[in-house]
Design a protein around this motif. Structure first.
Motif, short mmCIF file in Angstrom:
data_model
loop_
_atom_site.label_atom_id
_atom_site.label_comp_id
_atom_site.label_asym_id
_atom_site.label_seq_id
_atom_site.Cartn_x
_atom_site.Cartn_y
_atom_site.Cartn_z
N ARG A 4 7.39 17.66 -9.09
CA ARG A 4 7.95 16.35 -9.21
C ARG A 4 7.36 16.25 -7.51
NH1 ARG A 4 13.01 14.82 -9.41
NH2 ARG A 4 13.85 12.80 -7.70
N ARG A 5 7.10 16.53 -6.62
CA ARG A 5 5.93 15.69 -5.78
C ARG A 5 4.78 14.79 -6.54
NH1 ARG A 5 5.11 20.93 -4.84
NH2 ARG A 5 2.24 21.25 -5.58
N PHE A 6 4.47 15.88 -7.53
CA PHE A 6 2.96 14.53 -7.92
C PHE A 6 3.68 13.32 -8.73
CE2 PHE A 6 0.42 14.07 -11.66
CZ PHE A 6 -0.47 14.37 -10.79
N VAL A 7 4.30 13.26 -10.10
CA VAL A 7 5.07 12.21 -10.31
C VAL A 7 6.02 11.03 -9.44
CG1 VAL A 7 7.11 12.08 -12.01
CG2 VAL A 7 6.08 14.42 -12.14
N VAL A 8 6.58 12.23 -8.79
CA VAL A 8 6.90 10.81 -7.54
C VAL A 8 5.69 10.12 -7.05
CG1 VAL A 8 8.32 10.24 -5.33
CG2 VAL A 8 8.68 12.15 -6.90
N ALA A 9 4.16 10.98 -6.81
CA ALA A 9 3.55 10.09 -6.11
C ALA A 9 2.64 9.07 -7.14
CB ALA A 9 2.58 10.87 -5.28
N LEU A 10 2.98 9.00 -8.40
CA LEU A 10 2.30 8.28 -9.34
C LEU A 10 2.14 6.68 -9.38
CD1 LEU A 10 3.07 10.45 -12.53
CD2 LEU A 10 0.74 10.61 -11.62
N PRO A 11 2.79 6.61 -8.83
CA PRO A 11 3.19 5.05 -8.65
C PRO A 11 2.75 4.57 -7.35
CG PRO A 11 5.38 5.67 -8.97
CD PRO A 11 5.02 6.42 -8.94
N LEU A 12 2.23 5.74 -6.36
CA LEU A 12 1.20 4.75 -5.15
C LEU A 12 0.38 4.85 -5.93
CD1 LEU A 12 0.97 4.43 -2.12
CD2 LEU A 12 1.34 6.86 -1.64
N LEU A 13 -0.12 5.86 -6.38
CA LEU A 13 -2.11 6.18 -7.08
C LEU A 13 -2.44 5.36 -8.09
CD1 LEU A 13 -3.81 8.48 -6.66
CD2 LEU A 13 -2.81 9.50 -9.49
N GLY A 14 -1.31 4.26 -8.87
CA GLY A 14 -1.49 3.54 -9.49
C GLY A 14 -1.85 1.99 -8.93
N ALA A 15 -0.72 2.24 -7.86
CA ALA A 15 -1.39 1.02 -6.57
C ALA A 15 -2.84 0.98 -6.05
CB ALA A 15 -0.07 0.67 -5.33
N VAL A 16 -2.76 2.38 -5.54
CA VAL A 16 -4.27 2.13 -4.59
C VAL A 16 -5.05 2.27 -5.45
CG1 VAL A 16 -5.50 4.10 -3.35
CG2 VAL A 16 -3.45 4.37 -2.77
N GLY A 17 -5.77 2.42 -7.08
CA GLY A 17 -6.19 2.61 -7.54
C GLY A 17 -6.41 0.77 -8.03
N ALA A 18 -5.79 0.08 -8.68
CA ALA A 18 -5.69 -1.29 -8.81
C ALA A 18 -6.35 -2.38 -7.45
CB ALA A 18 -3.74 -2.03 -9.22
N VAL A 19 -5.11 -2.10 -6.53
CA VAL A 19 -6.05 -3.05 -5.12
C VAL A 19 -7.48 -3.44 -5.65
CG1 VAL A 19 -6.23 -3.24 -3.01
CG2 VAL A 19 -4.19 -2.54 -3.98
N PRO A 20 -8.52 -1.95 -5.40
CA PRO A 20 -9.81 -2.25 -5.05
C PRO A 20 -10.34 -3.74 -5.94
CG PRO A 20 -9.21 -0.95 -5.63
CD PRO A 20 -7.77 -0.86 -5.04
N VAL A 21 -9.71 -3.76 -7.62
CA VAL A 21 -9.63 -3.97 -8.86
C VAL A 21 -9.13 -5.48 -9.10
CG1 VAL A 21 -9.62 -3.89 -11.40
CG2 VAL A 21 -9.77 -1.54 -9.74
N VAL A 22 -7.80 -5.68 -7.98
CA VAL A 22 -7.73 -6.82 -8.17
C VAL A 22 -8.60 -8.25 -7.17
CG1 VAL A 22 -6.15 -8.45 -8.06
CG2 VAL A 22 -5.98 -6.31 -9.50
N GLY A 23 -9.03 -6.59 -6.07
CA GLY A 23 -9.96 -7.66 -5.58
C GLY A 23 -10.91 -7.90 -5.49
N ALA A 24 -11.73 -7.04 -6.04
CA ALA A 24 -13.02 -7.59 -6.73
C ALA A 24 -12.76 -8.45 -8.02
CB ALA A 24 -13.49 -6.24 -7.41
N GLY A 25 -12.17 -8.21 -9.04
CA GLY A 25 -11.62 -9.48 -10.03
C GLY A 25 -11.81 -11.11 -8.71
N HIS A 26 -11.03 -10.72 -8.11
CA HIS A 26 -11.11 -12.19 -7.30
C HIS A 26 -11.57 -12.59 -6.61
CE1 HIS A 26 -8.90 -15.52 -5.44
NE2 HIS A 26 -8.82 -15.44 -3.38
N ALA A 27 -12.85 -11.56 -6.04
CA ALA A 27 -13.77 -12.42 -5.83
C ALA A 27 -14.92 -13.15 -6.87
CB ALA A 27 -15.18 -11.22 -4.95
N LEU A 28 -14.81 -12.34 -7.52
CA LEU A 28 -15.89 -12.44 -9.14
C LEU A 28 -15.02 -13.81 -9.89
CD1 LEU A 28 -16.62 -9.39 -9.77
CD2 LEU A 28 -18.15 -11.28 -9.25
N GLY A 29 -14.13 -14.08 -9.54
CA GLY A 29 -13.39 -14.93 -10.05
C GLY A 29 -12.87 -14.60 -11.73
#
Length: 203
Positions: free
Chosen positions: A125-150
């Motif tokens: 259960r603790r792993f399942v609960v942490a999945l949204p946080l894991l997804g968010a942490v992985g998404a932030v640098p991708v969006v940041g890099a995408g914004h920097a590259l336009g």
């Protein structure tokens, strides 16, 4: 003279009688002590025998559980190999002081990991609960890099993938399981939230 001898004989008789009585009492006490000690030894032996009997029954039950688990794993090994493997080999005496249950758990983990196709393992259960946080942490640098590259829109499409890859790897390596539809949805949901927050911060 006769009177003196008679008195001496009476004295010796009384002394002998007293000694005899003392010896009889000592013998009786020794007998009682021996019986008490023997009774105590018998009671102690019966208690020890009862303890050993309980331990033997527990060991038999444990061996039965281990045999049943080993039989199950042997059948699963045949499924993994995709062929018949014959009967389960008999136990072999080992010089290694290892716990059989530990070895069986290791075999179980290997079979779960390398079995053909996904294995239905319930993730903690603790792993399942942490999945949204894991997804968010992985998404932030991708969006940041995408914004920097336009390429902000493309980064939104790619945002869930780092979290999904990390979640899949953790589930497979740590728990020998796979992400089901719900786990994937939670990870993607967290990634979208993280991507949205990253867009707000970078805009």
């Amino acid at each position: 003279m006769a009177v003196d001898e008679y008195g001496l004989l009476c004295t010796e008789l009384a002394s002998a009688t007293a000694q005899r009585d003392a010896d009889v009492r000592a013998a009786e006490q020794s007998y009682v002590d021996c019986v008490a000690a023997l009774t105590a030894d018998i009671t102690s032996a019966e208690a020890a025998l009862s303890t050993v009997d309980i331990q033997v029954r527990a060991a038999r039950r444990r061996v039965g559980r281990i045999d049943a688990h080993a039989t199950t794993l042997w059948g699963r090994a045949a499924d993994v190999l995709g062929r018949r493997v014959g009967a389960l080999p008999g136990p072999i005496l080992s010089t290694v002081d290892a716990e059989p249950a530990t070895a069986l758990r290791q075999v179980d983990t290997v079979l779960r990991r390398y079995r053909l196709g996904p294995v239905p393992v319930r993730l903690p259960r603790r792993f399942v609960v942490a999945l949204p946080l894991l997804g968010a942490v992985g998404a932030v640098p991708v969006v940041g890099a995408g914004h920097a590259l336009g390429i902000g829109l493309l980064s939104l499409v790619l945002a869930p993938f780092p979290g999904l890859l990390a979640a899949r790897t953790l589930a497979h390596r740590r728990y020998a399981g796979w992400l089901d539809v719900g786990a994937v949805a939670l990870t993607v949901f967290g990634a979208l939230l993280g991507a949205g927050a990253a867009l707000v911060m970078t805009s």
